[in-house]
Write a protein that holds these residues in place. Structure first.
Motif, mmCIF file in Angstrom:
data_model
loop_
_atom_site.group_PDB
_atom_site.id
_atom_site.type_symbol
_atom_site.label_atom_id
_atom_site.label_comp_id
_atom_site.label_asym_id
_atom_site.label_seq_id
_atom_site.Cartn_x
_atom_site.Cartn_y
_atom_site.Cartn_z
ATOM 1 N N LEU A 1 5.808 -11.069 11.029
ATOM 2 C CA LEU A 1 5.705 -9.676 10.616
ATOM 3 C C LEU A 1 6.959 -8.879 10.965
ATOM 4 C CD1 LEU A 1 1.983 -8.940 11.480
ATOM 5 C CD2 LEU A 1 2.989 -9.304 9.230
ATOM 6 N N SER A 2 7.568 -9.163 12.107
ATOM 7 C CA SER A 2 8.779 -8.418 12.453
ATOM 8 C C SER A 2 9.946 -8.842 11.588
ATOM 9 C CB SER A 2 9.121 -8.572 13.933
ATOM 10 O OG SER A 2 9.433 -9.898 14.235
ATOM 11 N N ALA A 3 9.920 -10.083 11.081
ATOM 12 C CA ALA A 3 10.976 -10.507 10.157
ATOM 13 C C ALA A 3 10.897 -9.711 8.869
ATOM 14 C CB ALA A 3 10.841 -11.998 9.859
ATOM 15 N N CYS A 4 9.687 -9.296 8.515
ATOM 16 C CA CYS A 4 9.504 -8.500 7.301
ATOM 17 C C CYS A 4 9.646 -7.006 7.579
ATOM 18 C CB CYS A 4 8.120 -8.755 6.716
ATOM 19 S SG CYS A 4 7.887 -10.455 6.197
ATOM 20 N N ALA A 5 9.731 -6.644 8.827
ATOM 21 C CA ALA A 5 9.800 -5.230 9.198
ATOM 22 C C ALA A 5 11.147 -4.635 8.811
ATOM 23 C CB ALA A 5 9.596 -5.085 10.705
ATOM 24 N N GLY A 6 11.209 -3.325 8.836
ATOM 25 C CA GLY A 6 12.433 -2.638 8.458
ATOM 26 C C GLY A 6 13.594 -2.954 9.368
ATOM 27 N N ARG A 7 14.790 -2.962 8.792
ATOM 28 C CA ARG A 7 15.997 -3.246 9.557
ATOM 29 C C ARG A 7 17.001 -2.111 9.410
ATOM 30 N NH1 ARG A 7 15.461 -8.572 6.786
ATOM 31 N NH2 ARG A 7 16.770 -7.563 5.272
ATOM 32 N N LYS B 1 1.346 -1.730 -8.527
ATOM 33 C CA LYS B 1 0.263 -2.193 -7.650
ATOM 34 C C LYS B 1 0.825 -2.831 -6.381
ATOM 35 C CE LYS B 1 -3.122 -0.788 -10.084
ATOM 36 N NZ LYS B 1 -3.896 0.365 -9.609
ATOM 37 N N LEU B 2 1.907 -3.588 -6.523
ATOM 38 C CA LEU B 2 2.542 -4.173 -5.342
ATOM 39 C C LEU B 2 3.088 -3.080 -4.429
ATOM 40 C CD1 LEU B 2 4.355 -7.204 -6.991
ATOM 41 C CD2 LEU B 2 2.478 -7.310 -5.337
ATOM 42 N N GLN B 3 3.648 -2.034 -5.015
ATOM 43 C CA GLN B 3 4.163 -0.915 -4.227
ATOM 44 C C GLN B 3 3.027 -0.194 -3.504
ATOM 45 O OE1 GLN B 3 7.135 -0.276 -3.408
ATOM 46 N NE2 GLN B 3 6.926 1.727 -2.494
ATOM 47 N N GLU B 4 1.893 -0.032 -4.190
ATOM 48 C CA GLU B 4 0.728 0.593 -3.548
ATOM 49 C C GLU B 4 0.270 -0.243 -2.352
ATOM 50 O OE1 GLU B 4 -2.529 1.363 -6.222
ATOM 51 O OE2 GLU B 4 -1.198 2.326 -7.671
ATOM 52 N N GLN B 5 0.254 -1.567 -2.532
ATOM 53 C CA GLN B 5 -0.168 -2.426 -1.423
ATOM 54 C C GLN B 5 0.822 -2.326 -0.263
ATOM 55 O OE1 GLN B 5 -1.351 -6.464 -2.264
ATOM 56 N NE2 GLN B 5 -2.556 -6.341 -0.405
ATOM 57 N N ARG B 6 2.099 -2.270 -0.573
ATOM 58 C CA ARG B 6 3.114 -2.136 0.480
ATOM 59 C C ARG B 6 2.905 -0.829 1.245
ATOM 60 N NH1 ARG B 6 7.866 0.277 1.477
ATOM 61 N NH2 ARG B 6 9.382 -0.883 2.704
ATOM 62 N N MET C 1 1.981 -0.153 5.226
ATOM 63 C CA MET C 1 2.822 0.681 6.073
ATOM 64 C C MET C 1 2.167 2.038 6.356
ATOM 65 S SD MET C 1 5.289 -1.409 6.419
ATOM 66 C CE MET C 1 6.634 -0.497 7.111
ATOM 67 N N ALA C 2 0.874 2.149 6.105
ATOM 68 C CA ALA C 2 0.176 3.429 6.167
ATOM 69 C C ALA C 2 0.258 4.124 7.516
ATOM 70 C CB ALA C 2 -1.285 3.255 5.771
ATOM 71 N N SER C 3 0.387 3.374 8.584
ATOM 72 C CA SER C 3 0.406 4.005 9.901
ATOM 73 C C SER C 3 1.620 4.915 10.060
ATOM 74 C CB SER C 3 0.389 2.946 11.003
ATOM 75 O OG SER C 3 1.544 2.135 10.921
ATOM 76 N N GLY C 4 2.642 4.678 9.250
ATOM 77 C CA GLY C 4 3.804 5.558 9.252
ATOM 78 C C GLY C 4 4.751 5.349 10.412
ATOM 79 N N THR C 5 4.448 4.393 11.256
ATOM 80 C CA THR C 5 5.330 4.145 12.388
ATOM 81 C C THR C 5 6.282 3.004 12.064
ATOM 82 O OG1 THR C 5 3.756 2.634 13.386
ATOM 83 C CG2 THR C 5 3.615 4.935 14.055
ATOM 84 N N LYS D 1 -3.854 -4.249 9.116
ATOM 85 C CA LYS D 1 -3.071 -4.869 8.042
ATOM 86 C C LYS D 1 -3.957 -5.730 7.149
ATOM 87 C CE LYS D 1 0.540 -3.000 9.859
ATOM 88 N NZ LYS D 1 0.964 -1.700 9.421
ATOM 89 N N THR D 2 -4.906 -6.439 7.753
ATOM 90 C CA THR D 2 -5.821 -7.269 6.975
ATOM 91 C C THR D 2 -6.667 -6.418 6.047
ATOM 92 O OG1 THR D 2 -5.901 -8.876 8.771
ATOM 93 C CG2 THR D 2 -7.653 -8.995 7.137
ATOM 94 N N GLU D 3 -7.143 -5.295 6.531
ATOM 95 C CA GLU D 3 -7.961 -4.400 5.697
ATOM 96 C C GLU D 3 -7.134 -3.814 4.561
ATOM 97 O OE1 GLU D 3 -10.947 -2.731 3.891
ATOM 98 O OE2 GLU D 3 -11.150 -4.123 5.566
ATOM 99 N N ALA D 4 -5.876 -3.487 4.834
ATOM 100 C CA ALA D 4 -5.004 -2.974 3.771
ATOM 101 C C ALA D 4 -4.818 -4.019 2.679
ATOM 102 C CB ALA D 4 -3.649 -2.562 4.352
ATOM 103 N N ILE D 5 -4.626 -5.255 3.080
ATOM 104 C CA ILE D 5 -4.474 -6.333 2.093
ATOM 105 C C ILE D 5 -5.783 -6.551 1.342
ATOM 106 C CG2 ILE D 5 -4.126 -8.822 1.835
ATOM 107 C CD1 ILE D 5 -2.070 -8.589 4.138
ATOM 108 N N ARG D 6 -6.884 -6.588 2.087
ATOM 109 C CA ARG D 6 -8.191 -6.836 1.475
ATOM 110 C C ARG D 6 -8.557 -5.750 0.462
ATOM 111 N NH1 ARG D 6 -11.636 -9.547 4.751
ATOM 112 N NH2 ARG D 6 -10.954 -8.303 6.505
ATOM 113 N N SER D 7 -8.248 -4.507 0.764
ATOM 114 C CA SER D 7 -8.659 -3.418 -0.128
ATOM 115 C C SER D 7 -7.821 -3.350 -1.400
ATOM 116 C CB SER D 7 -8.597 -2.084 0.617
ATOM 117 O OG SER D 7 -7.256 -1.744 0.916
ATOM 118 N N LYS D 8 -6.556 -3.716 -1.335
ATOM 119 C CA LYS D 8 -5.677 -3.611 -2.498
ATOM 120 C C LYS D 8 -5.514 -4.909 -3.279
ATOM 121 C CE LYS D 8 -4.497 0.708 -2.084
ATOM 122 N NZ LYS D 8 -4.831 1.671 -3.118
#
Length: 159
Positions: A26-32, A77-82, A86-90, A117-124
């Motif tokens: 997950l940190s590899a995919c995190a912002g840089r 749709k992919l952007q919505e899932q992304r 990232m909904a927590s905003g942190t 994160k699992t719920e975000a994936i599951r819902s979208k």
């Protein structure tokens, strides 16, 4: 006689290994940082990137307008899932670093992050799957074969 500590040691090692893999992945995919190769994108930069991607894929696959619209819908749709991920905003990197900031690994916070994160994936996911299926099903057999070959060779849409 089996040693009860041996089983606990194995579980601990597997747990640490799993957590390390999760955090590392997950940190590899995190912002840089906000630069060309990653990091948070502004809405405008993201929209520009999606537009260029749709044009590039459209040229490679020789898409008609309906197919481009379906590809754009998939991209949306992919952007919505992304955004949902990232909904927590942190800062994701800071979130993961906070798990090991104390003297012990923060298990409850790690579990809360995984659950979020699992719920975000599951819902979208149903929407993303439907958009991907609509796009793929709208392709003619030759275009579908091009997509299969792209996925098999794992090379980009560039040149």
């Amino acid at each position: 006689m089996k040693f009860p500590f041996k089983r606990a040691l194995k579980r601990t090692l597997f747990g640490v290994f799993g957590a390390t893999m999760l955090i590392g992945g997950l940190s590899a995919c995190a912002g840089r940082g906000d630069h060309a190769w990653g990091g948070p994108m502004s809405e405008q930069r993201s929209a520009d990137f999606r537009g260029k991607m749709i044009e590039r894929v459209g040229k490679k696959l020789d898409l008609n307008e309906v197919q481009k619209q379906r590809l754009a819908a998939l991209s949306d749709k992919l952007q919505e899932q992304r955004k949902a991920l990232m909904a927590s905003g942190t800062d994701p990197r800071a979130e993961f670093q906070s798990l090991v900031a104390g003297t012990q690994f923060d298990r409850s916070k790690a579990q809360a992050l995984v659950t979020e994160k699992t719920e975000a994936i599951r819902s979208k996911s149903p929407e993303v799957i439907a958009a991907a299926a609509d796009f793929f099903d709208a392709l003619n057999p030759a275009q579908q074969q091009q997509v299969r070959e792209f996925m098999q060779h794992r090379r980009g849409w560039r040149g």
